[in-house]
Motif scaffolding. Structure first.
Motif, PDB file in Angstrom:
ATOM      1  N   VAL A   1      -5.825   9.521  -1.771  1.00  0.00           N
ATOM      2  CA  VAL A   1      -4.781   8.695  -2.391  1.00  0.00           C
ATOM      3  C   VAL A   1      -4.924   7.251  -1.938  1.00  0.00           C
ATOM      4  CG1 VAL A   1      -2.294   8.260  -2.442  1.00  0.00           C
ATOM      5  CG2 VAL A   1      -3.143  10.578  -2.698  1.00  0.00           C
TER       6      VAL A   1
ATOM      7  N   MET B   1       0.944   4.284  -2.645  1.00  0.00           N
ATOM      8  CA  MET B   1       0.641   5.670  -2.278  1.00  0.00           C
ATOM      9  C   MET B   1       1.807   6.606  -2.556  1.00  0.00           C
ATOM     10  SD  MET B   1      -1.572   5.136   1.185  1.00  0.00           S
ATOM     11  CE  MET B   1      -1.813   6.879   1.471  1.00  0.00           C
ATOM     12  N   LEU B   2       2.984   6.029  -2.749  1.00  0.00           N
ATOM     13  CA  LEU B   2       4.136   6.859  -3.087  1.00  0.00           C
ATOM     14  C   LEU B   2       3.944   7.532  -4.444  1.00  0.00           C
ATOM     15  CD1 LEU B   2       7.226   7.640  -2.763  1.00  0.00           C
ATOM     16  CD2 LEU B   2       7.687   5.578  -4.084  1.00  0.00           C
ATOM     17  N   ALA B   3       3.346   6.776  -5.375  1.00  0.00           N
ATOM     18  CA  ALA B   3       3.434   7.145  -6.778  1.00  0.00           C
ATOM     19  C   ALA B   3       2.729   8.437  -7.214  1.00  0.00           C
ATOM     20  CB  ALA B   3       2.950   5.975  -7.631  1.00  0.00           C
TER      21      ALA B   3
ATOM     22  N   LEU C   1       0.829  -1.209   0.000  1.00  0.00           N
ATOM     23  CA  LEU C   1       0.000   0.000   0.000  1.00  0.00           C
ATOM     24  C   LEU C   1       0.865   1.262   0.000  1.00  0.00           C
ATOM     25  CD1 LEU C   1      -2.998   0.489  -0.104  1.00  0.00           C
ATOM     26  CD2 LEU C   1      -3.063   0.528   2.382  1.00  0.00           C
ATOM     27  N   GLU C   2       1.957   1.238   0.755  1.00  0.00           N
ATOM     28  CA  GLU C   2       2.870   2.391   0.749  1.00  0.00           C
ATOM     29  C   GLU C   2       3.492   2.585  -0.626  1.00  0.00           C
ATOM     30  OE1 GLU C   2       5.052   3.102   4.961  1.00  0.00           O
ATOM     31  OE2 GLU C   2       5.366   1.135   4.088  1.00  0.00           O
TER      32      GLU C   2
END
Lengths: 292, 440
Positions: free
Chosen positions: A166, A136-138, A132-133
């Protein structure tokens, strides 16, 4: 993501510049204006590493909403071409145009911000971060990427709201790729195929316009491969995305791509619809080994 | 397919929630440290003020270490920037503050600016020097940054040490003309004189110490230490927020794979510079609180030798790089248990032996002499007399063991969520139970 939605499912109408004799002059061919718009144009691209010329004057263009295949034997310069297009390498000479703007030698992050996003041959997931991280970085333009905004009490509430949006999109995209059950897993724990899915899903979170996929199906089982292809076709239709992919599986290319570019020894050997490619003697010799 | 194929998420009990709480962990650790040092100093029959001062000293050191470790954590733990010039940036902070705020009439002269401006200037100077060191090196690989920072930190120390600058920095003997302690300014009508009339707040604070016969100096140091704890809390909150945000997410991504972050449109260079600047500023702050004022105030080049950097690294590895709470725990454990406890334990051992009527011979001069005596007591005496040196060997051994067996540190094996919102399975939008099945 601002392309017209009126042109529906791509039809095999790109034969207009695909006459057999055109293979000798790909440069002029790309330069000449075609009815369909060409979001990505590569002109006479060269890349030398010391004494080795990895890409030797490659010229081609990718059509809007197409699924274009880039094939060629190992060492043909496909990945180097990708790296030159996406700014990982600076080309020795030649130009790259994206949406009619020259992007040659721009830094990778700027090119990605323009909407030209790539994946890697060896999936580059961020191992110590959860799926998930990773997702969500992108997305680009997150205001919380400013440290002050994230820290100061008055401003953080906006960041939190954005994050909720996000996060929701990340979940939806994970569901679209059917890896939502892995959301909490560290990316480093995923299997090879799952990593490929994650990388594609993550690239999609950047809201790309044209995606360059470097062997997205390598190490992916046939069922999953089928799913991935469905997703790609779906994205072309619903989101109007354009795909350029490097792939070795000829059957896959023949069935799914309406346009194929063949590279050999750093040059574009031929390009055109799959049927035409398979009839080209040079291509058969260089790549297909006379089997098709 | 089915909605919930695998896990049934039990709600953790209230007890587990409390125990897992970071504040609880730190509080327990601090209480444990206090108890230990109370026991040690009580056993050694220290007078009350000695017991209080010991506990105060350990708390102060834990807090300043924790701030420095937190600063390194944002650089190395989060972003993967290998800065081995921590001591240099601390020196820049401390020196700048004292030079800005010292009395212009003293030797060496200062600028006489108010202390808050001096502190701010110290932090900014550390940031600026950090950027000067890092901007060229951040473009290159991690190794180059390490080399540049360690070289810079030594250049800074040797420059401060140089007799050429003796009129500005005080040279090797340090900057003697320290600004007045901020606590004294608050508690005393004449901050320069410890025996002057206390202010209203001062008489209250000093009054608190009277039942235990605590002197004004002890009380002033306690107040200062409490102030450092407050700063530590603030630094922690800032870094927690910075870490749990899209900003922190990009930093983690850079640590994991910078090329991947770039290919997703992140200007990694800019993030690295910002993270580095933030860390250097906080290192400056740690240097200021530690050495420019307070109970340990002494601005001397020898304070900022490279081993200080390595202590801070050990503390960070101990606590778990990448975790802010781990940084605090690492700082506290290092400062108290590894740094302050061994000399006390040595005293305890001597006393215990004396209590059992074991007379230790005087410690021999060196290992060869010690071993040639063939007397086990001589060995014990030698070891106890050299406990200060031995603890460094112990630290080295511990570092090797840590890296070998627990490379993630005390809190390292847990993942710090890099997002401003919770990312648990509960965070999944409610409308979506659609795709459950998958490949394997």
């Amino acid at each position: 993501m601002s392309n017209a939605d009126d042109s529906n499912i791509p039809e095999p109408d790109e034969e207009l510049d695909a006459e057999p004799e055109s293979r000798d002059s790909p440069t002029e061919e790309a330069a000449k204006t075609t009815p369909k718009s060409l979001p990505l144009r590569v002109n006479n691209l060269r890349k030398e590493f010391g004494g080795i010329t990895a890409v030797d004057g490659a010229t081609f263009a990718v059509e809007e909403r197409s699924l274009t295949g880039l094939i060629g034997p190992n060492g043909a310069g496909k990945s180097t071409t990708f790296n030159c297009i996406t700014g990982v390498h600076e080309p020795t000479s030649g130009t790259v145009h994206f949406r009619d703007e020259e992007i040659t030698g721009e830094s990778p992050h700027k090119i990605a911000q323009r909407g030209l996003v790539r994946t890697f041959q060896l999936a580059r997931e961020l191992e110590e971060m959860t799926v998930l991280e990773n997702m969500m970085l992108a997305p680009g333009g997150q205001s919380g990427e400013s440290a002050t905004r994230s820290v100061l009490p008055g401003l953080r509430s906006t960041v939190v709201e954005e994050e909720e949006a996000v996060r929701e999109r990340a979940w939806e995209t994970l569901e679209f790729f059917e890896i939502d059950h892995l959301a909490q897993e560290l990316a480093g724990n995923l299997s090879g195929g799952q990593r490929k899915l994650l990388e594609l899903a993550r690239a999609l979170m950047t809201d790309p316009d044209v995606m360059l996929l470097d062997e997205p199906f390598a190490g992916v089982n046939p069922t999953l491969e089928e799913k991935l292809l469905d997703r790609i076709h779906e994205l072309r239709e619903t989101e109007g995305l354009t795909f350029l992919l490097v792939e070795h599986d000829m059957d896959l290319i023949m069935e799914n791509c309406e346009h194929v570019i063949v590279m050999h020894q750093g040059r574009v050997l031929d390009e055109g619809p799959p049927e035409q490619i398979t009839e080209n003697e040079e291509v058969i010799e260089a790549y297909l080994g006379g089997t098709v | 397919m089915s909605d919930d194929p695998v896990q049934t998420n039990d709600e953790p009990s209230l007890f587990t929630q409390v125990v897992r709480n970071d504040a609880f962990k730190v509080a327990v650790l601090l209480a444990g440290i206090w108890l230990l040092f109370y026991a040690l100093s009580a056993f050694l029959e220290y007078p009350t003020y000695g017991v209080v001062a010991t506990i105060r000293r350990v708390t102060f050191l834990s807090a300043v270490y924790a701030i420095a470790v937190l600063a390194l954590n944002i650089q190395w733990g989060y972003t993967g920037l290998f800065n081995i010039g921590v001591a240099g940036f601390m020196a820049v902070g401390a020196y700048t503050t004292v030079i800005l705020s010292a009395d212009p009439g003293g030797v060496p002269p200062g600028f006489g600016l108010p202390l808050p401006i001096g502190v701010l200037g110290g932090i900014l100077a550390a940031v600026v020097i950090g950027l000067v060191a890092a901007l060229p090196a951040l473009r290159l690989d991690a190794d180059y940054l390490a080399i540049v920072t360690v070289a810079f930190s030594e250049i800074i120390r040797l420059t401060l040490n140089s007799p050429v600058l003796i009129d500005i920095t005080g040279g090797a003997s340090g900057f003697d003309n320290l600004p007045t302690s901020p606590v004294q300014s608050i508690l005393l009508t004449d901050p320069g004189s410890i025996i002057s009339e206390p202010t209203a707040l001062g008489s209250f604070v000093f009054g608190l110490g009277e039942p235990l016969d605590l002197t004004r100096i002890v009380m002033i140091n306690i107040v200062y230490t409490l102030g450092v704890l407050v700063v530590l809390l603030l630094v922690y909150l800032v870094l927690e927020r910075a870490g749990k945000s899209p900003f922190g997410r990009v930093l983690k991504a850079i640590r994991e794979d910078e090329v991947a972050a770039q290919s997703l449109g992140k200007n990694t260079q800019s993030f690295k510079v910002r993270a580095f600047a933030l860390g250097c500023g906080l290192m400056g702050l740690a240097g200021i609180l530690w050495y420019a004022m307070g109970p340990r105030a002494s601005v001397v080049p020898a304070n900022f030798r490279p081993e200080l950097t390595f202590y801070i690294f050990i503390a960070l590895i101990l606590g778990g790089a990448g975790s802010n709470t781990g940084s605090i725990i690492g700082g506290a454990v290092f400062a108290s248990l590894l740094y302050e406890a061994p000399p006390l334990l040595s005293d305890v051992a001597v006393k215990l032996l004396a209590d059992y009527n074991v007379a230790l011979p005087s410690a021999p001069d060196n290992v060869v002499v010690t071993l040639s005596t063939g007397d086990p007591l001589a060995v014990v005496a030698f070891l106890l007399a050299n406990i200060d040196t031995l603890r460094f060997m112990f630290m080295g051994a511990l570092l090797v063991l840590l890296v070998q067996y627990k490379p993630d540190g005390i809190l390292g094996d847990r993942t710090e969520t890099a997002a401003a919102v919770p990312l648990s399975d509960d965070s999944r939008p409610t409308n979506a139970n659609a795709g459950g099945e998958t490949d394997e």
